[in-house]
Design a protein around this motif. Structure first.
Motif, PDB file in Angstrom:
ATOM      1  N   ARG A 217       0.831  -1.212   0.000  1.00 51.37           N
ATOM      2  CA  ARG A 217       0.000   0.000   0.000  1.00 51.37           C
ATOM      3  C   ARG A 217       0.861   1.256   0.000  1.00 51.37           C
ATOM      4  O   ARG A 217       0.591   2.208  -0.756  1.00 51.37           O
ATOM      5  N   ALA A 218       1.901   1.275   0.833  1.00 48.51           N
ATOM      6  CA  ALA A 218       2.800   2.430   0.853  1.00 48.51           C
ATOM      7  C   ALA A 218       3.505   2.588  -0.483  1.00 48.51           C
ATOM      8  O   ALA A 218       3.729   3.708  -0.958  1.00 48.51           O
TER       9      ALA A 218
ATOM     10  N   ARG B 180       2.313   1.788  -3.434  1.00 44.49           N
ATOM     11  CA  ARG B 180       1.378   2.368  -4.416  1.00 44.49           C
ATOM     12  C   ARG B 180       1.205   3.864  -4.202  1.00 44.49           C
ATOM     13  O   ARG B 180       1.224   4.647  -5.170  1.00 44.49           O
ATOM     14  N   TRP B 181       1.010   4.272  -2.956  1.00 46.69           N
ATOM     15  CA  TRP B 181       0.817   5.692  -2.672  1.00 46.69           C
ATOM     16  C   TRP B 181       2.066   6.505  -3.029  1.00 46.69           C
ATOM     17  O   TRP B 181       1.977   7.582  -3.634  1.00 46.69           O
TER      18      TRP B 181
ATOM     19  N   VAL C  39       2.587   9.557  -5.757  1.00 50.87           N
ATOM     20  CA  VAL C  39       3.105  10.878  -5.368  1.00 50.87           C
ATOM     21  C   VAL C  39       4.350  11.226  -6.170  1.00 50.87           C
ATOM     22  O   VAL C  39       4.509  12.353  -6.675  1.00 50.87           O
TER      23      VAL C  39
END
Length: 359
Positions: free
Chosen positions: A183-184, A186-187, A191
């Protein structure tokens, strides 16, 4: 007094790293999977296609000139001040400091040097590949163009590909590469993509780069991120080498540093009186003469079930005898020297004549 060696800042840093010598199990190292190999090959083909399109002065060069004559900084002057600050997110110095600070904290928390080493390898690859391409193709920027419609190649410039764009892709994309959870990752990928896209378009807005420079900068930065798994064994060996040098430096310091005199006193103070007496007797045995008779041994007491608490550090080592067993100052009798004229306490001073003075 017991003294301890004062830890230096480097000792504290390595002590922090040694709290968990193994890398956390939930953090996986990216590998060069077939999917990544396909992406790398496709990006490399795209990179070569952009370079070839500029060299042959194709429609891409025509688009570069059209965007330059459009002059975006004159079309939207109200955002010029903001974009002057935003483009700093692609400069090498400020971004490297910010990302290094974050990855240094990650290394401190994860007890591994891999984040900092991965950042160093990526920046080294960025300087070598992008710098070589800039110098090799020597393209001039829009502000220094000489002939309208030309590709401005091999004229001594250094703007193809865009260094701001490639640097933004690598320095912000390395955060997604080193993310510990999907998840980190992907985020952070989203960004970093937005930041690098904005930095590239900002350079086109200001007029420092052609549009093709920015497109090639995106491809150059992405190639470095995709190729990083090939350098993971090198990063692991470098990390092991750093810790091996650290251990050798520590052992060398421990071998050459003199042992303080108080260390033996402190070690002797940790012994019980019975053990200290046995140790002192063993050390004094070689000094005894051959004709002396051995002293009678003391009766052995029953085995102890619990260890005698250690003596305080401020006491001298060795057995401590009671006051009655100590040798007197004088051979026998009172310690006060005999005095014939000494007056016993409680007697009157008037019983003895006092010397007469005066004339």
């Amino acid at each position: 007094m017991r003294t301890e060696r004062k830890l230096t800042r480097l000792d504290r840093v390595f002590a922090r790293l040694d709290r968990e010598p193994e890398r956390p199990a939930h953090i996986g190292v990216p590998r060069m999977s077939p999917h990544r190999v396909v992406l790398f090959a496709a990006t490399l083909a795209f990179y070569a296609a952009i370079v070839w399109a500029v060299i042959i002065t194709s429609w891409l060069v025509t688009l570069d000139w059209q965007v330059m004559f459009f002059r975006p900084y004159q079309q939207w002057p109200e955002i010029h001040a903001f974009l002057d600050y935003y483009v700093v997110l692609g400069q090498r110095g400020p971004t490297a400091v910010m990302v290094t600070a974050w990855l240094g904290w990650r290394s401190w928390r994860m007890h591994t040097l891999r984040p900092l080493l991965a950042l160093g390898v990526s920046l080294l690859l960025l300087n070598v590949t992008v710098g070589a391409a800039k110098i090799g193709m020597g393209r001039l920027g829009p502000h220094y163009a000489t002939t309208i419609g030309s590709n401005e190649m091999w004229l001594g410039g250094d703007i193809f590909p865009s260094g701001h764009t490639a640097n933004a892709v690598v320095t912000w994309g390395i955060l997604a590469y080193l993310a510990s959870t999907p998840r980190a990752r992907r985020w952070l990928s989203a960004v970093s993509a937005v930041i690098s896209l904005g930095v590239g378009l900002t350079t086109v807005y200001i007029g420092t780069h052609w549009l093709s420079d920015v497109v090639l900068g995106w491809a150059a930065g992405l190639l470095i991120l995709l190729a990083l798994p090939w350098f993971e064994p090198l990063i692991a060996r470098a990390e092991a080498r750093v810790f091996a040098l650290r251990d050798a430096w520590r052992s060398r310091r421990a071998g050459t540093a003199p042992v303080p005199a108080t260390a033996s006193v402190a070690a002797a103070a940790m012994l019980s009186p019975h053990e200290a007496h046995a140790e002192s007797a063993a050390s004094a045995a070689p000094r005894a003469s051959a004709d002396e008779e051995p002293a009678p041994r003391e009766p052995v007491s029953a085995p102890r079930t619990s260890r005698t608490p250690p003596a305080p550090a401020y006491l001298a080592p060795g057995p401590h005898t009671s006051r009655a067993e100590r040798m007197p100052v004088t051979p026998a009798g009172s310690r006060r020297p005999p005095h014939s004229e000494r007056v016993t306490r409680g007697t009157s001073h008037t019983s003895q004549p006092r010397p007469v003075t005066g004339g």
